[in-house]
Write a protein that holds these residues in place. Structure first.
Motif, PDB file in Angstrom:
ATOM      1  N   THR A   1     -10.256 -28.451  22.007  1.00 23.69           N
ATOM      2  CA  THR A   1     -11.653 -28.745  21.651  1.00 23.69           C
ATOM      3  C   THR A   1     -12.293 -27.637  20.805  1.00 23.69           C
ATOM      4  N   HIS A   2     -11.627 -26.469  20.683  1.00 24.53           N
ATOM      5  CA  HIS A   2     -12.154 -25.440  19.770  1.00 24.53           C
ATOM      6  C   HIS A   2     -11.943 -25.876  18.312  1.00 24.53           C
TER       7      HIS A   2
ATOM      8  N   ARG B   1     -14.403 -30.699  18.856  1.00 24.46           N
ATOM      9  CA  ARG B   1     -15.329 -30.694  19.976  1.00 24.46           C
ATOM     10  C   ARG B   1     -15.951 -32.065  20.250  1.00 24.46           C
TER      11      ARG B   1
ATOM     12  N   VAL C   1     -15.665 -33.804  23.791  1.00 25.90           N
ATOM     13  CA  VAL C   1     -16.439 -33.186  24.888  1.00 25.90           C
ATOM     14  C   VAL C   1     -17.921 -33.351  24.641  1.00 25.90           C
ATOM     15  N   SER C   2     -18.350 -33.240  23.384  1.00 30.42           N
ATOM     16  CA  SER C   2     -19.786 -33.299  23.171  1.00 30.42           C
ATOM     17  C   SER C   2     -20.296 -34.710  23.457  1.00 30.42           C
TER      18      SER C   2
ATOM     19  N   LYS D   1     -12.815 -27.973  30.696  1.00 28.06           N
ATOM     20  CA  LYS D   1     -13.532 -28.900  29.815  1.00 28.06           C
ATOM     21  C   LYS D   1     -12.760 -29.204  28.545  1.00 28.06           C
ATOM     22  N   ASP D   2     -11.621 -28.545  28.359  1.00 29.79           N
ATOM     23  CA  ASP D   2     -10.868 -28.721  27.114  1.00 29.79           C
ATOM     24  C   ASP D   2     -10.052 -30.023  27.170  1.00 29.79           C
TER      25      ASP D   2
ATOM     26  N   SER E   1     -16.271 -33.243  13.516  1.00 31.20           N
ATOM     27  CA  SER E   1     -15.079 -32.888  14.277  1.00 31.20           C
ATOM     28  C   SER E   1     -14.812 -31.396  14.107  1.00 31.20           C
TER      29      SER E   1
ATOM     30  N   SER F   1     -17.176 -27.587  15.743  1.00 27.49           N
ATOM     31  CA  SER F   1     -16.378 -26.936  16.792  1.00 27.49           C
ATOM     32  C   SER F   1     -16.482 -25.407  16.761  1.00 27.49           C
ATOM     33  N   HIS F   2     -16.262 -24.799  17.912  1.00 22.11           N
ATOM     34  CA  HIS F   2     -16.353 -23.338  18.060  1.00 22.11           C
ATOM     35  C   HIS F   2     -14.964 -22.743  17.819  1.00 22.11           C
ATOM     36  N   HIS F   3     -14.640 -22.596  16.540  1.00 23.89           N
ATOM     37  CA  HIS F   3     -13.262 -22.344  16.110  1.00 23.89           C
ATOM     38  C   HIS F   3     -12.612 -21.102  16.691  1.00 23.89           C
TER      39      HIS F   3
END
Ligand SMILES: *Cc1c(COP(=O)(O)O)cnc(C)c1O
Length: 410
Positions: free
Chosen positions: A302-303, A306, A309-310, A349-350, A376, A380-382
């Motif tokens: 999810t990094h 995301r 999850v969002s 959560k991933d 997408s 995301s929080h890369h």
């Protein structure tokens, strides 16, 4: 195996292992956006809301096809200008700073969406300093309620967006004192991921009615309604998408009956334009069962991606079997079971898809998430956990040969 799957397998063979990549089909993007824009009736315009995906090759592909770009930060203004110095740019978003407003005016944006009375005062003040007149739309947060359930609501309820409909009299009074802004109309972007064509038409009808009512009441000479974006993607059933031909045929009627002749209806779509051109592809690193649930652990997570999850949904995917197996021991394999697809992050959560039935999955196969061209990679929080970024490929067919251009990250 379809053509797409062949391309993905070839990319996997040619590049580093284990495979993890975003792959964008630029030919599909071009066809899709061209289709959408070419069917729009007269007096309507399509802008691309670039926050959905502002990768350079995507913007370059879309720029010649749409009327302009919708942007929500000064960074996006710059991206728009790098791709096309002339393309119309409309600038919105809550919390614009003075510096951003000044740079946007200097970058010749064609409209600013005003999100509060204080912002209106500041734009008047800054435009006065530059001795220019700035064309604006007022973004109004309507009182609602709105037709049916879309996934996200930006208006008709408390949010940080737009000016409360109840404040219209105050805004009009303030506008009366302004000399450096020119009110061209109203902006409404109330819901996102709307999947029903007829309800969307009803929503547009409400927008047109409201704008006509205010134009009458306050004697405004306006010419634009921005209906925002918000046309959805059906991630739960990819075969049943928002039906554009139905929508535009209803739209044609609506504009004919309700839109004053000198007015233009603007759309600024993000998701609907770019979602379908993207694939996020991950190699299965491990299969394990824990407390009765079967997990497929993939390269990535999810990094990079995301969206699931969002939205708290299971993202649709296909399995692409890979025949090579490099180890001297037996390959683990599951058949006819439900799997949960997770990434490499150290957080429960991933999760990208939960308890999805599959026929067969082996370590080393590829999971291909579909419709990952919008919101997408961009949301995301890369760098969380410092795993490597995925490769990014942009595919295009030239003379019946397809080419993959790989983005090099700066
Ligand atoms: C995000 C956004 C859009 C695009 O929304 P989609 O749901 O991707 O079509 C359009 N307008 C505004 C103001 C936005 O914030």
């Amino acid at each position: 195996m379809n053509k797409w799957e062949e391309k993905i397998l070839r990319l996997k063979q040619e590049h580093e292992q284990p495979f993890c990549a975003y792959i964008y089909d630029l030919d599909h993007l071009n066809d899709h956006v061209s289709q959408i824009v070419s069917q729009l009736p007269e007096r309507s315009e399509m802008y691309y809301a670039m926050k959905a995906n502002s990768e350079r090759p995507i913007l370059e592909e879309i720029a010649p096809l749409v009327h302009g770009f919708e942007v929500a930060s000064i960074g996006e203004v710059r991206k728009a200008r790098e791709v096309d110095p002339q393309i119309p740019v409309i600038f919105g978003g809550p919390g614009k700073t003075d510096e951003e407003i000044l740079e946007a005016i200097r970058s010749r944006v064609s409209l600013i969406h005003v999100e509060s009375i204080h912002e209106l005062r500041r734009i008047e003040y800054l435009a006065g300093q530059l001795r220019v007149t700035v064309p604006i739309l007022l973004r109004i947060n309507l009182s609602g309620p709105f037709p049916d359930a879309a996934t996200l609501h930006m208006a008709g309820r408390p949010t940080q967006f737009g000016i409360d409909e109840k404040e219209i009299p105050m805004v009009m009074e303030q506008l009366g004192k302004c000399e450096h802004v020119n009110l061209e109309g109203f902006h409404f972007h109330s819901i996102s991921n709307h999947l029903n064509e007829f309800n969307h038409i009803r929503l547009l009808n409400t927008y047109i009615e409201k704008a006509k009512q205010w134009a009458n009441q306050y004697g405004l000479t306006i010419s634009r309604i921005n209906a925002g974006g918000g046309i959805g993607v059906n991630y739960q059933d990819l075969s049943r998408q928002f039906h554009w031909p139905t929508f535009v045929s209803e739209l044609r009627e609506l504009l004919r009956k309700e839109l004053p002749e000198t007015w233009t209806l603007m759309f600024e779509c993000g998701r609907y334009l770019t979602a379908s051109c993207g694939y996020y592809v991950c190699e299965v690193l491990d299969l394990k069962e824990n407390h009765g649930e079967k997990y497929a652990i993939v390269r990535g997570g999810t990094h990079h991606f995301r969206l699931p999850v969002s939205w708290n949904h299971s993202h649709p995917f296909r399995i692409l079997p890979v025949d090579e197996w490099k180890y001297p021991f037996q390959r683990k394999k599951w058949e006819d079971c439900e799997i949960t697809v997770v990434g490499q992050l150290c957080t429960p959560k991933d999760v990208m898809a939960r308890q999805v039935p599959v026929e067969e999955l082996r370590i080393g196969d590829l999971i291909v998430f579909q419709y990952t061209g919008a919101y997408s990679w961009s949301i995301s929080h890369h760098d969380f956990l410092s795993h490597p970024h995925p490769a990014h490929f942009y595919l295009r067919e030239i003379d019946h040969q397809w080419r993959a251009e790989r983005k090099v990250e700066s």
